[in-house]
Design a protein around this motif. Structure first.
Motif, PDB file in Angstrom:
ATOM      1  N   ALA A  97      -7.453  22.748  -6.078  1.00 30.93           N
ATOM      2  CA  ALA A  97      -6.530  23.351  -7.051  1.00 30.93           C
ATOM      3  C   ALA A  97      -5.102  22.875  -6.796  1.00 30.93           C
ATOM      4  O   ALA A  97      -4.347  22.598  -7.741  1.00 30.93           O
ATOM      5  CB  ALA A  97      -6.607  24.874  -6.966  1.00 30.93           C
ATOM      6  N   ALA A  98      -4.732  22.763  -5.525  1.00 36.63           N
ATOM      7  CA  ALA A  98      -3.372  22.304  -5.187  1.00 36.63           C
ATOM      8  C   ALA A  98      -3.145  20.887  -5.696  1.00 36.63           C
ATOM      9  O   ALA A  98      -2.111  20.585  -6.318  1.00 36.63           O
ATOM     10  CB  ALA A  98      -3.177  22.370  -3.673  1.00 36.63           C
ATOM     11  N   LEU A  99      -4.117  20.011  -5.450  1.00 32.92           N
ATOM     12  CA  LEU A  99      -3.985  18.616  -5.904  1.00 32.92           C
ATOM     13  C   LEU A  99      -3.919  18.557  -7.430  1.00 32.92           C
ATOM     14  O   LEU A  99      -3.085  17.847  -8.006  1.00 32.92           O
ATOM     15  CB  LEU A  99      -5.155  17.775  -5.383  1.00 32.92           C
ATOM     16  N   GLU A 100      -4.792  19.320  -8.048  1.00 34.93           N
ATOM     17  CA  GLU A 100      -4.828  19.336  -9.516  1.00 34.93           C
ATOM     18  C   GLU A 100      -3.492  19.802 -10.082  1.00 34.93           C
ATOM     19  O   GLU A 100      -3.044  19.353 -11.133  1.00 34.93           O
ATOM     20  CB  GLU A 100      -5.946  20.284  -9.958  1.00 34.93           C
ATOM     21  N   ASN A 101      -2.836  20.686  -9.320  1.00 38.16           N
ATOM     22  CA  ASN A 101      -1.545  21.208  -9.777  1.00 38.16           C
ATOM     23  C   ASN A 101      -0.390  20.279  -9.420  1.00 38.16           C
ATOM     24  O   ASN A 101       0.767  20.586  -9.680  1.00 38.16           O
ATOM     25  CB  ASN A 101      -1.315  22.593  -9.155  1.00 38.16           C
ATOM     26  N   GLY A 102      -0.700  19.157  -8.777  1.00 39.60           N
ATOM     27  CA  GLY A 102       0.350  18.173  -8.495  1.00 39.60           C
ATOM     28  C   GLY A 102       0.980  18.300  -7.126  1.00 39.60           C
ATOM     29  O   GLY A 102       1.997  17.659  -6.845  1.00 39.60           O
ATOM     30  N   ALA A 103       0.409  19.120  -6.241  1.00 42.81           N
ATOM     31  CA  ALA A 103       0.956  19.220  -4.881  1.00 42.81           C
ATOM     32  C   ALA A 103       0.286  18.186  -3.980  1.00 42.81           C
ATOM     33  O   ALA A 103      -0.873  17.825  -4.203  1.00 42.81           O
ATOM     34  CB  ALA A 103       0.715  20.620  -4.319  1.00 42.81           C
ATOM     35  N   SER A 104       1.018  17.721  -2.987  1.00 42.78           N
ATOM     36  CA  SER A 104       0.395  16.921  -1.928  1.00 42.78           C
ATOM     37  C   SER A 104      -0.152  17.885  -0.892  1.00 42.78           C
ATOM     38  O   SER A 104       0.345  19.000  -0.757  1.00 42.78           O
ATOM     39  CB  SER A 104       1.424  15.990  -1.281  1.00 42.78           C
ATOM     40  N   VAL A 105      -1.171  17.434  -0.159  1.00 46.03           N
ATOM     41  CA  VAL A 105      -1.864  18.359   0.747  1.00 46.03           C
ATOM     42  C   VAL A 105      -1.904  17.802   2.168  1.00 46.03           C
ATOM     43  O   VAL A 105      -2.164  16.608   2.382  1.00 46.03           O
ATOM     44  CB  VAL A 105      -3.305  18.618   0.246  1.00 46.03           C
ATOM     45  N   VAL A 106      -1.631  18.689   3.113  1.00 48.87           N
ATOM     46  CA  VAL A 106      -1.819  18.385   4.531  1.00 48.87           C
ATOM     47  C   VAL A 106      -2.855  19.378   5.041  1.00 48.87           C
ATOM     48  O   VAL A 106      -2.713  20.587   4.839  1.00 48.87           O
ATOM     49  CB  VAL A 106      -0.494  18.564   5.312  1.00 48.87           C
ATOM     50  N   THR A 107      -3.910  18.872   5.668  1.00 49.65           N
ATOM     51  CA  THR A 107      -4.960  19.776   6.151  1.00 49.65           C
ATOM     52  C   THR A 107      -5.375  19.424   7.576  1.00 49.65           C
ATOM     53  O   THR A 107      -5.294  18.261   7.985  1.00 49.65           O
ATOM     54  CB  THR A 107      -6.199  19.742   5.216  1.00 49.65           C
ATOM     55  N   ALA A 108      -5.814  20.455   8.295  1.00 48.84           N
ATOM     56  CA  ALA A 108      -6.351  20.253   9.649  1.00 48.84           C
ATOM     57  C   ALA A 108      -7.856  20.480   9.636  1.00 48.84           C
ATOM     58  O   ALA A 108      -8.469  20.625  10.690  1.00 48.84           O
ATOM     59  CB  ALA A 108      -5.688  21.235  10.613  1.00 48.84           C
ATOM     60  N   ASN A 109      -8.448  20.478   8.446  1.00 45.47           N
ATOM     61  CA  ASN A 109      -9.819  20.976   8.272  1.00 45.47           C
ATOM     62  C   ASN A 109     -10.883  19.894   8.500  1.00 45.47           C
ATOM     63  O   ASN A 109     -11.376  19.266   7.564  1.00 45.47           O
ATOM     64  CB  ASN A 109      -9.942  21.563   6.869  1.00 45.47           C
ATOM     65  N   LYS A 110     -11.269  19.731   9.759  1.00 46.95           N
ATOM     66  CA  LYS A 110     -12.262  18.689  10.094  1.00 46.95           C
ATOM     67  C   LYS A 110     -13.620  18.959   9.463  1.00 46.95           C
ATOM     68  O   LYS A 110     -14.290  18.043   9.001  1.00 46.95           O
ATOM     69  CB  LYS A 110     -12.418  18.568  11.608  1.00 46.95           C
ATOM     70  N   ALA A 111     -14.018  20.259   9.432  1.00 48.67           N
ATOM     71  CA  ALA A 111     -15.353  20.576   8.909  1.00 48.67           C
ATOM     72  C   ALA A 111     -15.451  20.173   7.434  1.00 48.67           C
ATOM     73  O   ALA A 111     -16.446  19.568   7.005  1.00 48.67           O
ATOM     74  CB  ALA A 111     -15.637  22.062   9.085  1.00 48.67           C
ATOM     75  N   LEU A 112     -14.428  20.487   6.684  1.00 46.87           N
ATOM     76  CA  LEU A 112     -14.435  20.177   5.257  1.00 46.87           C
ATOM     77  C   LEU A 112     -14.364  18.665   5.019  1.00 46.87           C
ATOM     78  O   LEU A 112     -15.119  18.109   4.209  1.00 46.87           O
ATOM     79  CB  LEU A 112     -13.258  20.892   4.577  1.00 46.87           C
ATOM     80  N   LEU A 113     -13.483  17.982   5.745  1.00 44.65           N
ATOM     81  CA  LEU A 113     -13.368  16.525   5.574  1.00 44.65           C
ATOM     82  C   LEU A 113     -14.681  15.832   5.932  1.00 44.65           C
ATOM     83  O   LEU A 113     -15.088  14.868   5.280  1.00 44.65           O
ATOM     84  CB  LEU A 113     -12.249  15.972   6.452  1.00 44.65           C
ATOM     85  N   ALA A 114     -15.338  16.335   6.982  1.00 50.01           N
ATOM     86  CA  ALA A 114     -16.577  15.690   7.434  1.00 50.01           C
ATOM     87  C   ALA A 114     -17.738  16.009   6.514  1.00 50.01           C
ATOM     88  O   ALA A 114     -18.685  15.230   6.409  1.00 50.01           O
ATOM     89  CB  ALA A 114     -16.900  16.139   8.858  1.00 50.01           C
ATOM     90  N   GLU A 115     -17.683  17.154   5.845  1.00 49.43           N
ATOM     91  CA  GLU A 115     -18.797  17.506   4.962  1.00 49.43           C
ATOM     92  C   GLU A 115     -18.590  16.964   3.554  1.00 49.43           C
ATOM     93  O   GLU A 115     -19.520  16.469   2.923  1.00 49.43           O
ATOM     94  CB  GLU A 115     -18.978  19.023   4.909  1.00 49.43           C
ATOM     95  N   ASP A 116     -17.361  17.049   3.068  1.00 51.37           N
ATOM     96  CA  ASP A 116     -17.140  16.714   1.665  1.00 51.37           C
ATOM     97  C   ASP A 116     -15.804  16.010   1.453  1.00 51.37           C
ATOM     98  O   ASP A 116     -15.108  16.271   0.472  1.00 51.37           O
ATOM     99  CB  ASP A 116     -17.191  18.023   0.839  1.00 51.37           C
ATOM    100  N   GLY A 117     -15.463  15.128   2.396  1.00 53.85           N
ATOM    101  CA  GLY A 117     -14.200  14.398   2.283  1.00 53.85           C
ATOM    102  C   GLY A 117     -14.096  13.641   0.976  1.00 53.85           C
ATOM    103  O   GLY A 117     -13.015  13.565   0.363  1.00 53.85           O
ATOM    104  N   ALA A 118     -15.230  13.086   0.530  1.00 55.85           N
ATOM    105  CA  ALA A 118     -15.202  12.255  -0.687  1.00 55.85           C
ATOM    106  C   ALA A 118     -14.622  13.020  -1.867  1.00 55.85           C
ATOM    107  O   ALA A 118     -13.797  12.484  -2.629  1.00 55.85           O
ATOM    108  CB  ALA A 118     -16.615  11.776  -1.002  1.00 55.85           C
ATOM    109  N   THR A 119     -15.001  14.275  -2.022  1.00 58.55           N
ATOM    110  CA  THR A 119     -14.490  15.078  -3.140  1.00 58.55           C
ATOM    111  C   THR A 119     -12.972  15.247  -3.031  1.00 58.55           C
ATOM    112  O   THR A 119     -12.243  15.151  -4.027  1.00 58.55           O
ATOM    113  CB  THR A 119     -15.182  16.464  -3.143  1.00 58.55           C
ATOM    114  N   LEU A 120     -12.505  15.476  -1.817  1.00 63.50           N
ATOM    115  CA  LEU A 120     -11.059  15.664  -1.627  1.00 63.50           C
ATOM    116  C   LEU A 120     -10.302  14.370  -1.902  1.00 63.50           C
ATOM    117  O   LEU A 120      -9.255  14.370  -2.567  1.00 63.50           O
ATOM    118  CB  LEU A 120     -10.757  16.126  -0.197  1.00 63.50           C
ATOM    119  N   PHE A 121     -10.821  13.258  -1.379  1.00 66.41           N
ATOM    120  CA  PHE A 121     -10.120  11.975  -1.575  1.00 66.41           C
ATOM    121  C   PHE A 121     -10.088  11.600  -3.055  1.00 66.41           C
ATOM    122  O   PHE A 121      -9.092  11.076  -3.559  1.00 66.41           O
ATOM    123  CB  PHE A 121     -10.794  10.868  -0.761  1.00 66.41           C
TER     124      PHE A 121
END
Ligand code: HSE
Length: 442
Positions: A97-121
């Motif tokens: 939602a943040a990206l869709e709203n035009g914000a840049s994102v900083v995350t420390a979330n290894k579990a999410l990046l490792a499970e579904d990084g492709a969606t975030l990228f």
């Protein structure tokens, strides 16, 4: 203070635990310095938390705390979102939602990046915004940016990481004090180096997520946590640690990401398991709860990145470094490097990965036993590098170290040894790592 652009950048912080509260504290305490470095001040617009009334040792306007994180990331005056909640949901939905709203994102979330990084990228690409995650692997240690940027012109061949402080503390304690696993874990818990429920660390889940992220960056290929072979340290015994010492090695839980040159082209692998490494290897000197990542690349050679891999302030340091970069990019209306997954290499199954084993077996001390044991290695096409006998009579033990072979063949050999009449017990099985070895597999 004059900051150059005349603009203020709004920050939405998601999560105010150990890391989030330190991020909030530093944003306030270092407000002017950060503004000078960025060229515009950062203003905390809100902090998404589950319990806004919880006592926090922070000198902040209580009105900043909100339970409506979804509204916070959609605010027009939030240019940068920092996600330190962890876990898959609601973190994923909030980042998207943040990206869709035009914000840049900083995350420390290894579990999410490792499970579904492709969606975030993909969402960051579509939004034309930054997605930075230095804090997701090894806390304060700069390793994401070196892999993503500094080594972008090189070819990384292998990454070996001690990326979990809890397990390194436990193994180090076992090695230095002779303690067994349970005793060392208890001490880690009493000193605050291990969680009350240490499963994610001890069983290697935390390290496996980090291995997926490191392998993806190192090899320009999407590697998800499901692709990572994982074994924890609960089965490591005091006898394993002694066996390692007798070989001039120490036991470490390693995240190992490798490039393999196979006859039908390159492939990659990622795995997490305990391993013996030579005492003279730089990773062997990583003590206590510290982390380190050892990178081997074609042009640069061997590099080691070392430091604190967890904790509020060290992790917040990595978050703020990313935040400064993302903020600078917002001011210049540019974005940094996006995902680099162009190589699309196959990820090898563990059985096809090339490893070496150290195997200790209690045996009958009589003629023909060594030959029978050696026959099992030969039958599975595993070549022996060294073999020695320890003890005599009823204390006889054979200790075998293999040459590199397919892990499936090595595991099958161990299985066969267990069923040999003259083998009383297989007392220690552990992979031996750390030598750089060109592969000869066809
Ligand atoms: N629990 C981790 C460790 C730190 O023990 O290193 C967070 O990933």
């Amino acid at each position: 203070m004059a900051t150059g652009s005349g603009r203020t950048l709004g920050v939405g912080l998601l999560g105010c635990g150990v890391v989030g509260s330190e991020v909030a504290r530093l944003l306030t305490a270092q407000h002017d310095e950060l503004a000078a470095r960025i060229g515009a001040p950062l203003e905390l617009r809100g902090i998404g938390v589950r319990r806004p009334g919880r006592a926090r040792d922070l000198d902040l306007d209580p009105g900043l705390f909100t339970t409506d994180a979804a509204a916070l990331v959609r605010r027009d005056d939030v240019d940068l979102v920092v996600e330190v909640i962890g876990g898959i949901e609601p973190a994923r939905s909030l980042i998207l939602a943040a990206l869709e709203n035009g914000a840049s994102v900083v995350t420390a979330n290894k579990a999410l990046l490792a499970e579904d990084g492709a969606t975030l990228f993909e969402a960051a690409e579509k939004a034309d915004r930054d997605l930075w995650f230095e804090a997701a692997v090894a806390g304060a240690i700069p390793i994401i940016r070196p892999l993503r940027e500094s080594l972008a012109g090189d070819r990384v061949r292998r990454v070996l990481g001690i990326v979990n402080g809890t397990t390194n503390f436990v193994l180090d304690k076992m090695s230095t004090s002779g303690a067994g696993f349970a005793e060392a874990l208890e001490e880690a818990q009493s000193l605050g180096f291990a969680e009350a429920d240490p499963t994610a660390d001890i069983e290697g889940f935390d390290a496996a997520a980090k291995a997926a992220i490191l392998a993806s960056l190192a090899f320009h290929t999407r590697v998800a946590v499901a692709d990572v072979h994982r074994e924890g340290i609960a089965e490591v015994s005091a006898a394993d640690v002694v066996s390692a010492r007798e070989m001039g090695c120490v036991v470490k839980l390693l995240a190992i990401c490798e490039m393999h040159e196979l006859a039908d082209g390159p492939a990659v692998s990622a795995r997490v398991h305990p391993a013996m490494i030579p005492a003279e290897h730089p990773l062997a000197s990583v003590r206590g709860a510290y982390n380190a990542v050892f990178v081997e690349s074609e042009a640069a050679g061997q590099l080691m990145f070392y430091g604190p891999g967890a904790g509020g302030a060290p992790t917040a340091s990595a978050v703020l470094g990313d935040l400064v970069t993302a903020a600078r990019n917002r001011l210049s209306d540019v974005r940094g490097a996006g995902e680099s997954a162009h190589a699309e290499l196959d990820v090898l199954a563990m059985g096809d990965t090339i490893t070496r084993y150290h195997i200790a077996v209690d045996v009958d001390d009589r003629p023909g036993v060594l030959a029978a044991v050696a026959t099992e290695f030969s039958r599975h096409e595993v070549s022996i590098q060294t073999v020695r006998q320890e003890g005599r009579g009823s204390d006889a033990q054979l200790v075998v170290v293999t040459h590199p072979a397919r892990d499936a063949a090595l595991a099958a050999t161990v299985d066969a040894l267990v069923h040999l009449d003259m083998v009383r017990a297989v007392t220690s099985v552990m992979r031996v790592e750390a030598e750089s070895q060109p592969e000869s597999r066809s």
